[in-house]
Design an enzyme around this catalytic site. Structure first.
Site, short mmCIF file in Angstrom:
data_model
loop_
_atom_site.label_atom_id
_atom_site.label_comp_id
_atom_site.label_asym_id
_atom_site.label_seq_id
_atom_site.Cartn_x
_atom_site.Cartn_y
_atom_site.Cartn_z
N THR A 50 48.94 -35.20 -31.98
CA THR A 50 48.90 -34.00 -32.84
C THR A 50 47.76 -34.20 -33.85
O THR A 50 46.92 -35.06 -33.66
CB THR A 50 50.23 -33.86 -33.60
N GLY A 99 33.89 -44.55 -29.43
CA GLY A 99 34.35 -43.91 -30.68
C GLY A 99 35.01 -44.93 -31.60
O GLY A 99 35.85 -44.57 -32.42
N TYR A 107 36.13 -27.07 -27.28
CA TYR A 107 36.69 -28.43 -27.41
C TYR A 107 37.91 -28.60 -26.52
O TYR A 107 38.04 -29.59 -25.79
CB TYR A 107 37.05 -28.63 -28.88
N ARG A 142 51.92 -27.62 -38.90
CA ARG A 142 51.27 -28.73 -38.19
C ARG A 142 52.17 -29.98 -38.24
O ARG A 142 52.92 -30.18 -39.19
CB ARG A 142 49.92 -29.10 -38.85
N VAL A 185 40.32 -43.15 -35.67
CA VAL A 185 41.24 -43.81 -34.74
C VAL A 185 40.70 -45.18 -34.35
O VAL A 185 41.44 -46.17 -34.29
CB VAL A 185 41.47 -42.95 -33.48
N GLY A 186 39.38 -45.26 -34.12
CA GLY A 186 38.76 -46.52 -33.73
C GLY A 186 38.97 -47.61 -34.78
O GLY A 186 39.33 -48.74 -34.47
P1 NAP Z 1 35.93 -39.34 -35.58
O1 NAP Z 1 36.41 -40.12 -36.75
O2 NAP Z 1 35.11 -38.12 -35.81
O3 NAP Z 1 35.12 -40.34 -34.63
C1 NAP Z 1 34.42 -39.87 -33.54
C2 NAP Z 1 33.83 -41.05 -32.83
O4 NAP Z 1 33.08 -40.60 -31.69
C3 NAP Z 1 32.86 -41.86 -33.70
O5 NAP Z 1 33.01 -43.23 -33.41
C4 NAP Z 1 31.49 -41.34 -33.24
O6 NAP Z 1 30.44 -42.29 -33.44
C5 NAP Z 1 31.79 -41.15 -31.76
N1 NAP Z 1 30.83 -40.25 -31.12
C6 NAP Z 1 30.61 -38.95 -31.40
N2 NAP Z 1 29.61 -38.45 -30.63
C7 NAP Z 1 29.22 -39.48 -29.84
C8 NAP Z 1 28.22 -39.62 -28.84
N3 NAP Z 1 27.43 -38.59 -28.47
N4 NAP Z 1 28.06 -40.82 -28.24
C9 NAP Z 1 28.84 -41.86 -28.59
N5 NAP Z 1 29.81 -41.80 -29.51
C10 NAP Z 1 29.98 -40.62 -30.14
O7 NAP Z 1 37.14 -38.90 -34.68
P2 NAP Z 1 38.65 -39.42 -34.62
O8 NAP Z 1 39.44 -38.58 -35.56
O9 NAP Z 1 38.69 -40.90 -34.76
O10 NAP Z 1 39.05 -38.99 -33.14
C11 NAP Z 1 39.20 -39.92 -32.09
C12 NAP Z 1 39.73 -39.19 -30.87
O11 NAP Z 1 40.96 -38.55 -31.18
C13 NAP Z 1 38.80 -38.08 -30.36
O12 NAP Z 1 38.75 -38.12 -28.96
C14 NAP Z 1 39.45 -36.80 -30.85
O13 NAP Z 1 39.12 -35.71 -30.03
C15 NAP Z 1 40.92 -37.18 -30.79
N6 NAP Z 1 41.81 -36.42 -31.69
C16 NAP Z 1 41.55 -36.39 -33.03
C17 NAP Z 1 42.41 -35.67 -33.86
C18 NAP Z 1 42.20 -35.63 -35.36
O14 NAP Z 1 42.94 -34.90 -36.05
N7 NAP Z 1 41.26 -36.40 -35.92
C19 NAP Z 1 43.53 -35.00 -33.33
C20 NAP Z 1 43.75 -35.07 -31.96
C21 NAP Z 1 42.89 -35.79 -31.15
P3 NAP Z 1 29.62 -42.32 -34.85
O15 NAP Z 1 30.53 -42.93 -35.86
O16 NAP Z 1 28.46 -43.19 -34.56
O17 NAP Z 1 29.26 -40.90 -35.16
O1 GFB Z 2 42.92 -29.43 -39.74
P1 GFB Z 2 42.38 -28.12 -39.30
O2 GFB Z 2 40.95 -27.88 -39.50
O3 GFB Z 2 42.73 -28.04 -37.79
O4 GFB Z 2 43.13 -26.92 -40.07
P2 GFB Z 2 43.59 -27.23 -36.75
C1 GFB Z 2 44.49 -26.74 -40.14
C2 GFB Z 2 44.88 -25.61 -41.07
O5 GFB Z 2 44.55 -25.96 -42.40
C3 GFB Z 2 44.28 -24.22 -40.83
C4 GFB Z 2 44.00 -24.86 -43.09
O6 GFB Z 2 45.31 -23.26 -40.94
C5 GFB Z 2 43.31 -24.04 -42.01
O7 GFB Z 2 43.20 -22.70 -42.40
N1 GFB Z 2 43.15 -25.36 -44.18
C6 GFB Z 2 43.36 -25.17 -45.50
C7 GFB Z 2 42.03 -26.10 -44.05
N2 GFB Z 2 42.40 -25.75 -46.23
C8 GFB Z 2 41.57 -26.36 -45.35
C9 GFB Z 2 40.41 -27.16 -45.52
O8 GFB Z 2 39.94 -27.45 -46.62
N3 GFB Z 2 39.82 -27.65 -44.37
C10 GFB Z 2 40.31 -27.37 -43.13
N4 GFB Z 2 39.68 -27.87 -42.07
N5 GFB Z 2 41.40 -26.58 -42.96
C11 GFB Z 2 41.88 -28.39 -35.22
C12 GFB Z 2 41.13 -27.96 -33.98
O9 GFB Z 2 42.66 -27.32 -35.49
O10 GFB Z 2 42.76 -29.49 -34.97
C13 GFB Z 2 40.55 -29.10 -33.26
O11 GFB Z 2 40.16 -26.98 -34.34
C14 GFB Z 2 41.49 -30.31 -33.15
O12 GFB Z 2 40.18 -28.65 -32.00
C15 GFB Z 2 42.20 -30.60 -34.44
O13 GFB Z 2 42.43 -30.13 -32.14
C16 GFB Z 2 43.26 -31.67 -34.32
O14 GFB Z 2 44.87 -27.93 -36.53
O15 GFB Z 2 43.68 -25.79 -37.10
#
Ligand code: NAP
Ligand code: GFB
Length: 319
Positions: free
Chosen positions: A169, A13, A141, A213, A18-19
């Site tokens: 978070t 990733g 998930y 959040r 994050v990467g």
């Molecule tokens: P992201 O920007 O969507 O990046 C996802 C990464 O996973 C990309 O490098 C993607 O590669 C790779 N990937 C997806 N499917 C794959 C597959 N089948 N084989 C190999 N690689 C694959 O996500 P992120 O936000 O950096 O998240 C990184 C980690 O943090 C994840 O484990 C996520 O669950 C965790 N996390 C994220 C959040 C958040 O709010 N973003 C919150 C809590 C935890 P490509 O670029 O080639 O598609």
């Molecule tokens: O960030 P978000 O999609 O993730 O949404 P969660 C957080 C809140 O933002 C929700 C509101 O209450 C949505 O209703 N919201 C308002 C919006 N406007 C928007 C918009 O334009 N886009 C989005 N996406 N939301 C995710 C989980 O939950 O959090 C995943 O579904 C993961 O599994 C990720 O854990 C970190 O915090 O609700």
């Protein structure tokens, strides 16, 4: 320099938000006897065992940071529950098993605070992960992510493997996914306000704006993941979160994005859209015991920097 590579760190990733942040921190603190490899799905589809094996055979990592996952915001999770479960279980299973077969010394995987039980007391802490079912909105998930913790303990018990996990978070920052349907709230709002400002149209926030959040900047998480890889000795995971007092409502978040853009137009709340989980307030007591002086990026500063990055990189940003 000895010329011998001591540490080969494979980051799955590595092309995600994050990467990219880990790449930035590694470049800032260049260490000559370490080799860092950042994978994208183009290097290997990690849901396929043979492709995962080939990438481990090619790089022979000594350490793995496992970030690769099917990732998405609330609305993508609501739509593709089964894909989130199946693909993430496959990726996690393949990466941890190849790490065992290739004698990887340590794996740090990434969980999320949505894995905690929905019906619970607050704040959430590391002991509560398996105490009840997660919120329905991201059931697939969350369950796949929970199983990483189960696997970490089982691999340790049966094989003595040193696998652990971090629990961040909600995250944000440059290189995020700004796609409106698939992405998280902050990149979604940034993209929406950008377009509204350009076109002179209102901005629509989805849901009531009342959910709460905690937000962590990708670069802060990157520093903490590298610390976890080097210093953290437990198999049980560690929550990586800002303080409970730094939790904000989605409405407050939207106001900060509006302020960062200096947007003067109308902001509408579409209450026909789901709010998702009301809150998942996490404790950072454990983190503070290890790193009492760690300072997170203030949210307003982080939003302003992310907005500036998005404007500068609009053509190439994921959206
Ligand atoms: P992201 O920007 O969507 O990046 C996802 C990464 O996973 C990309 O490098 C993607 O590669 C790779 N990937 C997806 N499917 C794959 C597959 N089948 N084989 C190999 N690689 C694959 O996500 P992120 O936000 O950096 O998240 C990184 C980690 O943090 C994840 O484990 C996520 O669950 C965790 N996390 C994220 C959040 C958040 O709010 N973003 C919150 C809590 C935890 P490509 O670029 O080639 O598609
Ligand atoms: O960030 P978000 O999609 O993730 O949404 P969660 C957080 C809140 O933002 C929700 C509101 O209450 C949505 O209703 N919201 C308002 C919006 N406007 C928007 C918009 O334009 N886009 C989005 N996406 N939301 C995710 C989980 O939950 O959090 C995943 O579904 C993961 O599994 C990720 O854990 C970190 O915090 O609700």
């Amino acid at each position: 320099m000895s010329g011998k590579t001591e540490m080969v760190v494979l980051v799955t990733g590595g092309s995600g938000g994050v990467g990219h942040a880990i790449q930035t921190i590694v470049e800032q603190n260049k260490c000559t006897d370490e080799k860092w490899i950042f994978l994208s799905s183009k290097d290997a589809d990690l849901s396929i065992e043979a492709e995962t094996r080939a990438v481990f055979e090619k790089y022979r990592p000594t350490h793995v940071i496992h970030l690769a996952a099917m990732v998405g915001g609330l609305y993508r999770n609501l739509k593709y529950s089964c894909d989130f479960l199946r693909l993430n279980l496959l990726m996690n299973g393949n990466v941890l098993e190849m790490s065992r077969l290739y004698n990887v010394k340590k794996v740090v995987s990434c969980l999320s605070t949505c894995i905690f039980p929905d019906k619970t007391t607050f704040p959430l802490d590391e002991t509560m992960i398996h105490d009840g079912p997660p919120h329905y909105s991201n059931y697939g998930y969350s369950m796949a992510k929970r199983m990483i913790d189960v696997m970490n303990h089982c691999y340790h018990r049966q094989y003595g493997c040193n696998y652990t996990a971090v629990i961040p978070t909600n995250l944000y920052g440059p290189y995020d996914n700004f796609n409106l349907e698939d992405g998280h709230v902050l990149p979604g709002l940034i993209n929406k306000v950008y377009t509204a400002k350009k076109n002179g149209t209102p901005v629509t926030v989805w849901g009531t704006g009342r959910p709460l959040r905690q937000f962590v900047h990708f670069l802060d998480l990157a520093k903490l993941i590298i610390w976890t890889l080097r210093e953290y000795k437990e198999i049980s995971p560690i929550l990586l979160s800002v303080d409970e007092e730094d939790e904000i409502t989605i409405k407050e978040l939207a106001e900060m994005v509006v302020e960062a853009f200096d947007f003067k137009g109308e902001v509408i709340y579409d209450t026909s859209k789901s709010d998702g989980q009301f809150k998942k307030t996490a404790s950072n007591d454990k983190l503070k015991k290890y790193l009492p002086d760690f300072e997170f990026t203030p949210i307003r500063q982080g939003i302003k920097e992310t907005v500036d990055w998005f404007i500068k990189n609009y053509e190439t940003a994921r959206k």
